[in-house]
Design an enzyme around this catalytic site. Sequence first.
Site, PDB file in Angstrom:
ATOM      1  N   GLY A  54       0.473  -1.277   0.442  1.00 15.76           N
ATOM      2  CA  GLY A  54       1.505  -1.704  -0.486  1.00 15.76           C
ATOM      3  C   GLY A  54       0.930  -2.409  -1.692  1.00 15.76           C
ATOM      4  O   GLY A  54      -0.224  -2.171  -2.084  1.00 15.76           O
ATOM      5  N   SER A  55       1.704  -3.309  -2.270  1.00 21.77           N
ATOM      6  CA  SER A  55       1.330  -3.942  -3.535  1.00 21.77           C
ATOM      7  C   SER A  55       0.294  -5.039  -3.336  1.00 21.77           C
ATOM      8  O   SER A  55       0.173  -5.626  -2.249  1.00 21.77           O
ATOM      9  CB  SER A  55       2.569  -4.541  -4.202  1.00 21.77           C
ATOM     10  OG  SER A  55       3.014  -5.682  -3.477  1.00 21.77           O
ATOM     11  N   GLY A  66      -0.108  -8.057  -0.535  1.00 21.66           N
ATOM     12  CA  GLY A  66      -1.389  -8.225   0.148  1.00 21.66           C
ATOM     13  C   GLY A  66      -1.905  -9.650   0.046  1.00 21.66           C
ATOM     14  O   GLY A  66      -2.419 -10.217   1.023  1.00 21.66           O
ATOM     15  N   GLU A  74      -4.468  -2.055   2.335  1.00 16.75           N
ATOM     16  CA  GLU A  74      -4.776  -1.032   1.334  1.00 16.75           C
ATOM     17  C   GLU A  74      -3.771  -1.229   0.212  1.00 16.75           C
ATOM     18  O   GLU A  74      -2.582  -0.978   0.370  1.00 16.75           O
ATOM     19  CB  GLU A  74      -4.669   0.366   1.961  1.00 16.75           C
ATOM     20  CG  GLU A  74      -5.358   1.450   1.138  1.00 16.75           C
ATOM     21  CD  GLU A  74      -4.472   2.008   0.039  1.00 16.75           C
ATOM     22  OE1 GLU A  74      -4.703   1.649  -1.140  1.00 16.75           O
ATOM     23  OE2 GLU A  74      -3.569   2.773   0.349  1.00 16.75           O
ATOM     24  N   CYS A 113      -1.364   4.578  -5.809  1.00 15.52           N
ATOM     25  CA  CYS A 113      -2.229   3.421  -6.036  1.00 15.52           C
ATOM     26  C   CYS A 113      -3.529   3.820  -6.715  1.00 15.52           C
ATOM     27  O   CYS A 113      -4.192   2.982  -7.337  1.00 15.52           O
ATOM     28  CB  CYS A 113      -2.507   2.701  -4.726  1.00 15.52           C
ATOM     29  SG  CYS A 113      -3.207   3.761  -3.436  1.00 15.52           S
TER      30      CYS A 113
END
Length: 471
Positions: A206-207, A211, A229, A262
């Site tokens: 995710g973002s 994170g 990730e 991403c």
Amino acid sequence: MSHIQSIDPATGAVVWEGAAAGRAEVDAALRRARRAFPGWAALAVEDRVAAVQRFKAVLEARKEQIAAIISRETGKPRWEGLAELGSMIGKVGISITAQAERAGERRSDMPFGAAVLRHRPHGVMAVLGPFNFPGHLPNGHIVPALLAGNTVVFKPSEMTPATGAAMAEAWAEAGLPEGVFQCIQGARETGEALVSGAIDGLLFTGSAGAGAHFRHLFADRPDVILALELGGNNPLVAWDGDVEEAAAIVVQSAFVTTGQRCSCARRLIVPDTAFGNDLVEAVAHLSGRLLIGAWDETPEPYIGPLISSGAAAKARAQFEVLVERGARVVEPFGSVEDRSAAFVRPAMLDVTGVSVPDEEIFAPVLQVCRVADFDAAMAAANDTRFGLSAGLVSADDGLWQRFVLESRAGVVNRNRPTTGAAGSMPFGGLGESGNHRPSAYYAADYCAYPMASFEASDASGNMGALDGKLR
């Protein structure tokens, strides 16, 4: 009890709706996973391999159906939904190979017996899925985790619950024992209940903001394995070569999946030369020719809408901040006539000489930076707190060797889009792009811990080590 629903971003139609799990439901799921763990971990690895292969067979049988769910829920064109489902299917064989290679058992003979390396599962793994690849990315955590002997509680993104539900149905048809894999639906409150519960690992895609939150949250929980990730503000240095081919690489890097990958290129770094000028013009021209449409339209579009009108509004606001700071508009952040507010056109800005935020804009927005020489290009490429992907477009082998040596990124491509990646390779980044636990082929590493043993069939020979040293 609260409800959630997902919306087709192209039409506004409801795709899925249902109850959100509260803390009591989440805790009950974790208890079931805990009870199921010993039996699942004790199975021979061949039995777990057989289970994930049955899951693969279900995906193959339902390929068109599940791909359509992915496309409708995310807005991705049909071709991209099918590609994602194909990656999910391919992940099974790759994970089986990775499990054997990176997390299997090794034995070497010693004078007293043997030295044995084993890998043991952590326990109950929480998996939080993203909306942009709602099948493929969580699947990349789930399959290796189950192969290693963990049990899994999976919460899909609240924007893509239908894909999560379809995955849960596929695992159920694969015949997993009760409690080994569970899917819970919900938004932030459900996720908070899950990550604060009795888990042994959190596997998250995710973002970068989320994170960072998890890094702080788990700072005092060293017993929980954390694999992150995250996103990136990825550079693509386009330095020489055929302008049209280079433009095609840039467009695929920046605008595929409507910029919602991403690994998408966010920053295009070009020489302040005629080549650089021609390339920027070519990218702008080519991006204007891209077909934009709903997932099931004919002819097939290259890009669909963003995940929501809210995502489009956020990206537009970020675009306008850059303009206010002095960026020159090359291609505006435009809406699409007679379409929902989630549809946007690819946008470009020239930010040369402008101080801009080091942020990921999760949309088809490309920032152009012109530099005087390759030293400046490398400095600009690495001038970010992220480090996921980077790319070089050049026929110069010497420049490529420099780029590989000096780049601070986990995925570095040459003369191919920055979004190019393979399940048979690691996938992850540095800095704010992760926590040094790459996924894809290396997911086997964080799904099990190594156990080293010195072993002999009996206790003979140990007294000899004390000869002459006793009184």
